[in-house]
Scaffold this motif. Structure first.
Motif, PDB file in Angstrom:
ATOM      1  N   ARG A 141     -10.979  -1.662 -18.458  1.00 48.95           N
ATOM      2  CA  ARG A 141     -10.804  -1.322 -19.870  1.00 48.95           C
ATOM      3  C   ARG A 141     -10.967   0.184 -20.088  1.00 48.95           C
ATOM      4  O   ARG A 141     -10.177   0.813 -20.809  1.00 48.95           O
ATOM      5  N   ARG A 142     -11.990   0.792 -19.478  1.00 46.19           N
ATOM      6  CA  ARG A 142     -12.194   2.240 -19.593  1.00 46.19           C
ATOM      7  C   ARG A 142     -11.028   3.009 -18.981  1.00 46.19           C
ATOM      8  O   ARG A 142     -10.595   4.031 -19.505  1.00 46.19           O
ATOM      9  N   ALA A 143     -10.503   2.514 -17.860  1.00 45.11           N
ATOM     10  CA  ALA A 143      -9.374   3.186 -17.205  1.00 45.11           C
ATOM     11  C   ALA A 143      -8.137   3.146 -18.093  1.00 45.11           C
ATOM     12  O   ALA A 143      -7.392   4.121 -18.174  1.00 45.11           O
ATOM     13  N   GLY A 145     -24.870 -13.619  -9.661  1.00 43.92           N
ATOM     14  CA  GLY A 145     -24.351 -12.310 -10.025  1.00 43.92           C
ATOM     15  C   GLY A 145     -22.853 -12.273 -10.218  1.00 43.92           C
ATOM     16  O   GLY A 145     -22.295 -11.214 -10.523  1.00 43.92           O
ATOM     17  N   CYS A 146     -22.147 -13.402 -10.061  1.00 45.38           N
ATOM     18  CA  CYS A 146     -20.689 -13.395 -10.166  1.00 45.38           C
ATOM     19  C   CYS A 146     -20.214 -13.062 -11.575  1.00 45.38           C
ATOM     20  O   CYS A 146     -19.266 -12.293 -11.746  1.00 45.38           O
ATOM     21  N   THR A 147     -20.830 -13.605 -12.594  1.00 40.92           N
ATOM     22  CA  THR A 147     -20.434 -13.314 -13.970  1.00 40.92           C
ATOM     23  C   THR A 147     -20.662 -11.836 -14.275  1.00 40.92           C
ATOM     24  O   THR A 147     -19.812 -11.186 -14.891  1.00 40.92           O
ATOM     25  N   GLN A 148     -21.786 -11.317 -13.832  1.00 38.12           N
ATOM     26  CA  GLN A 148     -22.082  -9.901 -14.056  1.00 38.12           C
ATOM     27  C   GLN A 148     -21.050  -9.019 -13.347  1.00 38.12           C
ATOM     28  O   GLN A 148     -20.579  -8.029 -13.917  1.00 38.12           O
ATOM     29  N   ALA A 149     -20.648  -9.352 -12.120  1.00 36.15           N
ATOM     30  CA  ALA A 149     -19.659  -8.575 -11.390  1.00 36.15           C
ATOM     31  C   ALA A 149     -18.302  -8.624 -12.090  1.00 36.15           C
ATOM     32  O   ALA A 149     -17.598  -7.601 -12.169  1.00 36.15           O
ATOM     33  N   LEU A 150     -17.907  -9.787 -12.607  1.00 39.58           N
ATOM     34  CA  LEU A 150     -16.644  -9.903 -13.333  1.00 39.58           C
ATOM     35  C   LEU A 150     -16.652  -9.065 -14.614  1.00 39.58           C
ATOM     36  O   LEU A 150     -15.658  -8.413 -14.946  1.00 39.58           O
ATOM     37  N   LEU A 151     -17.772  -9.085 -15.341  1.00 35.04           N
ATOM     38  CA  LEU A 151     -17.868  -8.290 -16.560  1.00 35.04           C
ATOM     39  C   LEU A 151     -17.814  -6.787 -16.252  1.00 35.04           C
ATOM     40  O   LEU A 151     -17.180  -6.023 -16.985  1.00 35.04           O
ATOM     41  N   GLN A 152     -18.458  -6.351 -15.172  1.00 31.07           N
ATOM     42  CA  GLN A 152     -18.418  -4.940 -14.785  1.00 31.07           C
ATOM     43  C   GLN A 152     -17.000  -4.526 -14.395  1.00 31.07           C
ATOM     44  O   GLN A 152     -16.535  -3.439 -14.761  1.00 31.07           O
ATOM     45  N   GLN A 153     -16.291  -5.401 -13.690  1.00 26.84           N
ATOM     46  CA  GLN A 153     -14.915  -5.096 -13.299  1.00 26.84           C
ATOM     47  C   GLN A 153     -14.013  -5.024 -14.528  1.00 26.84           C
ATOM     48  O   GLN A 153     -13.176  -4.124 -14.655  1.00 26.84           O
ATOM     49  N   TRP A 154     -14.188  -5.924 -15.461  1.00 29.45           N
ATOM     50  CA  TRP A 154     -13.382  -5.923 -16.674  1.00 29.45           C
ATOM     51  C   TRP A 154     -13.617  -4.658 -17.498  1.00 29.45           C
ATOM     52  O   TRP A 154     -12.675  -4.033 -17.979  1.00 29.45           O
ATOM     53  N   SER A 155     -14.887  -4.249 -17.641  1.00 29.77           N
ATOM     54  CA  SER A 155     -15.172  -3.051 -18.444  1.00 29.77           C
ATOM     55  C   SER A 155     -14.658  -1.785 -17.740  1.00 29.77           C
ATOM     56  O   SER A 155     -14.212  -0.852 -18.414  1.00 29.77           O
ATOM     57  N   ALA A 156     -14.667  -1.741 -16.417  1.00 28.94           N
ATOM     58  CA  ALA A 156     -14.122  -0.594 -15.693  1.00 28.94           C
ATOM     59  C   ALA A 156     -12.606  -0.502 -15.900  1.00 28.94           C
ATOM     60  O   ALA A 156     -12.057   0.592 -16.114  1.00 28.94           O
TER      61      ALA A 156
END
Length: 138
Positions: free
Chosen positions: A128-130, A115-126
């Motif tokens: 980006r939205r901010a 799940g590490c790649t998925q967690a990194l992608l979620q953090q990056w998209s958050a």
């Protein structure tokens, strides 16, 4: 004898009723119920208006206008204030992370790293939205 007493009482009843009614200066009849009864709640510093012959004013003071105590009006978010479904979801999430189940990005367990790649992608998209939602700096 009793007949005479009852007859005399019945004849005097209307006379007694007429004698009790007296009019005041404003034309209302004294001895009758008031036409209007007002009930007022007064805050600090307010005064109660005077009653008149045609109106009765009942005043009471309000120390606190709310029935909920001050310390309970705006509760701080704690675990006790949260819904059961949210509590269960959080407990399940913690259990998955700590158990090293697949998709959790945990160094513990056989499938924790998946799940590490998925967690990194979620953090990056958050992030980006901010950046997109914040106004541009001058």
């Amino acid at each position: 004898m009793i007949r005479t007493l009852v007859l005399a009482t019945l004849l005097m009843a209307p006379a007694m009723a007429i004698a009790q009614e007296a009019t005041t200066a404003d034309g209302t009849v004294q001895g009758q119920a008031p036409l209007r009864v007002r009930s007022l709640l007064l805050r600090a510093g307010e005064t109660c208006p005077k009653s008149t012959d045609s109106e009765v004013v009942v005043c009471s003071t309000v120390e606190e206008p709310y029935r909920i105590p001050k310390k309970l009006r705006e509760p701080e978010p704690t675990a006790a204030n949260r819904a059961w479904s949210t509590r269960v979801a959080d407990a399940d999430d913690v259990g998955r992370r700590d158990g090293g189940l697949p998709g959790t990005c945990s160094p513990i367990g056989a499938g924790g790293q998946t799940g590490c790649t998925q967690a990194l992608l979620q953090q990056w998209s958050a992030e980006r939205r901010a950046e997109q939602s914040s106004p541009p700096k001058p």
